[in-house]
Design an enzyme around this catalytic site. Sequence first.
Site, PDB file in Angstrom:
ATOM      1  N   HIS A 202      -9.204   4.340   9.562  1.00 16.03           N
ATOM      2  CA  HIS A 202      -7.753   4.158   9.488  1.00 16.03           C
ATOM      3  C   HIS A 202      -7.004   5.430   9.112  1.00 16.03           C
ATOM      4  CE1 HIS A 202      -8.710   3.901   5.211  1.00 16.03           C
ATOM      5  NE2 HIS A 202      -7.449   4.218   4.976  1.00 16.03           N
TER       6      HIS A 202
HETATM    7  C1  UD1 Z   1      -2.868   3.069   2.878  1.00 13.10           C
HETATM    8  C2  UD1 Z   1      -3.132   4.265   1.962  1.00 13.10           C
HETATM    9  C3  UD1 Z   1      -4.571   4.735   2.142  1.00 13.10           C
HETATM   10  C4  UD1 Z   1      -5.551   3.593   1.952  1.00 13.10           C
HETATM   11  C5  UD1 Z   1      -5.185   2.470   2.912  1.00 13.10           C
HETATM   12  C6  UD1 Z   1      -6.117   1.299   2.803  1.00 13.10           C
HETATM   13  C7  UD1 Z   1      -1.198   5.721   1.566  1.00 13.10           C
HETATM   14  C8  UD1 Z   1      -0.618   7.032   1.857  1.00 13.10           C
HETATM   15  N1  UD1 Z   1      -2.272   5.398   2.293  1.00 13.10           N
HETATM   16  O1  UD1 Z   1      -2.954   3.551   4.214  1.00 13.10           O
HETATM   17  O2  UD1 Z   1      -4.846   5.719   1.178  1.00 13.10           O
HETATM   18  O3  UD1 Z   1      -6.865   4.042   2.202  1.00 13.10           O
HETATM   19  O4  UD1 Z   1      -3.839   2.062   2.626  1.00 13.10           O
HETATM   20  O5  UD1 Z   1      -5.811   0.334   3.740  1.00 13.10           O
HETATM   21  O6  UD1 Z   1      -0.708   5.021   0.711  1.00 13.10           O
HETATM   22  N2  UD1 Z   1       0.138  -2.526   8.147  1.00 13.10           N
HETATM   23  C9  UD1 Z   1       0.158  -3.850   8.492  1.00 13.10           C
HETATM   24  N3  UD1 Z   1      -0.048  -4.776   7.519  1.00 13.10           N
HETATM   25  C10 UD1 Z   1      -0.263  -4.432   6.229  1.00 13.10           C
HETATM   26  C11 UD1 Z   1      -0.263  -3.069   5.883  1.00 13.10           C
HETATM   27  C12 UD1 Z   1      -0.074  -2.126   6.862  1.00 13.10           C
HETATM   28  O7  UD1 Z   1       0.340  -4.211   9.650  1.00 13.10           O
HETATM   29  O8  UD1 Z   1      -0.449  -5.334   5.395  1.00 13.10           O
HETATM   30  C13 UD1 Z   1       0.331  -1.510   9.216  1.00 13.10           C
HETATM   31  C14 UD1 Z   1       1.756  -1.093   9.384  1.00 13.10           C
HETATM   32  O9  UD1 Z   1       2.015  -1.028  10.738  1.00 13.10           O
HETATM   33  C15 UD1 Z   1       1.801   0.304   8.799  1.00 13.10           C
HETATM   34  C16 UD1 Z   1       0.371   0.787   8.935  1.00 13.10           C
HETATM   35  O10 UD1 Z   1      -0.446  -0.378   8.901  1.00 13.10           O
HETATM   36  O11 UD1 Z   1       2.700   1.124   9.468  1.00 13.10           O
HETATM   37  C17 UD1 Z   1      -0.025   1.705   7.823  1.00 13.10           C
HETATM   38  O12 UD1 Z   1       0.169   1.116   6.525  1.00 13.10           O
HETATM   39  P1  UD1 Z   1       0.432   2.048   5.236  1.00 13.10           P
HETATM   40  O13 UD1 Z   1       0.411   1.276   3.987  1.00 13.10           O
HETATM   41  O14 UD1 Z   1       1.616   2.888   5.490  1.00 13.10           O
HETATM   42  O15 UD1 Z   1      -0.798   3.014   5.218  1.00 13.10           O
HETATM   43  P2  UD1 Z   1      -2.339   2.743   5.438  1.00 13.10           P
HETATM   44  O16 UD1 Z   1      -2.733   3.414   6.683  1.00 13.10           O
HETATM   45  O17 UD1 Z   1      -2.687   1.284   5.287  1.00 13.10           O
END
Ligand code: UD1
Length: 358
Positions: A202
């Site tokens: 991811h």
């Molecule tokens: C975040 C953390 C990362 C961690 C990861 C675990 C930061 C900078 N990154 O990354 O360190 O390893 O979480 O998962 O904080 N999304 C969903 N549903 C959710 C959450 C996210 O659909 O419940 C999608 C959204 O489209 C979003 C993307 O995932 O844009 C990324 O989510 P985000 O929390 O921004 O970062 P992660 O890549 O999950």
Amino acid sequence: MRKVVHVVGARPNYMKATPVILGLERHTHIEQILVHTGQHYDENMSKIFFDQLGMPEPDFNLEVGSSSHAVQTAEVMIRFEAVVEDLQPDLVLVYGDVNSTLAAAVVAAKLGIRVGHVEAGLRSWDRSMPEEINRVLTDQISDILFTPSDDGDRNLNREGISSKKVHMVGNVMIDTLVRLLEKARQPEIPELQERFALVTLHRPSNVDDLSVFRSIINMLNEISGSLQIIFPIHPRTRKMITEGNISVQQNKGFIIRDPLGYLEFLWLQEHATVVLTDSGGIQEETTFLQVPCLTLRDSTERPITESLGTNIVVGNDMALAKEEVLRILNGNGKVGSIPPLWDGKTGERIAGILAEES
Ligand code: UD1
């Protein structure tokens, strides 16, 4: 009565906060309040973990959701400031390295409230990782720092942080693993074979860059001819597969699933022939379980998993990744040992230190 606010936001925070919450329950002069920022909000990125880990319901959910780094961090700050001003806690505890960690730490520090950082001192030395920025800045403004291993202490010392603030307590996430290993349960994957590779991806550096992402998927497509691939897929990664038109040869040998619960994922880690990942925590969990791990990143902020554990950092060298998988299949995978203080008692140690100072 002392008030401690725990802040969690994203999936890897939950297994780190639970042992500290449980550890503090014994210290009845401490009142605990749990704030979920809502950075992760899908049922299978959040609620299922609360249920399986036995975490209390959050007292506050800030519901910040997904957006750019600046907006996400700013929203946590704005909404958390109101909560902190209302509660006036004695300490705010933040976990790991996600955006919610840094945002909450900044808010508390500027309101003059003590900040504790659990999983402090880890460094990948790669400032292009958002998590590295979050780690460095959170550590700088923390008043009490709990490290998982002595490389953390050395890194903090080098950055001028007084050793009086730093406590090497071991790996808190391993507490959750130790507590729940017996309850690990096989997920419903009818096609699951006895030998399989477990894959998670991811990191923006792997999945947002389509040429890198394609090369990883090609490597997995090739491996799936000789070893079944089980790939529970993060929402960010699923989105990139669709948007980037990436071809995954899904069949009996290559199985994609939605993100799994903690207990199901733990079972897969325990039984995997090899784990390929770009996660931080999984490098540690495989080291504890003594399962070979190949990390698809250029660096690790958890070097002890390489020096003592089963981890090998292969970067974006897909030929090397394939070679290592073959080596493991031939029974010559890396053998490791469990680092000191990764013993399931870290939460108790942290709670003991916090209880004594209050
Ligand atoms: C975040 C953390 C990362 C961690 C990861 C675990 C930061 C900078 N990154 O990354 O360190 O390893 O979480 O998962 O904080 N999304 C969903 N549903 C959710 C959450 C996210 O659909 O419940 C999608 C959204 O489209 C979003 C993307 O995932 O844009 C990324 O989510 P985000 O929390 O921004 O970062 P992660 O890549 O999950």
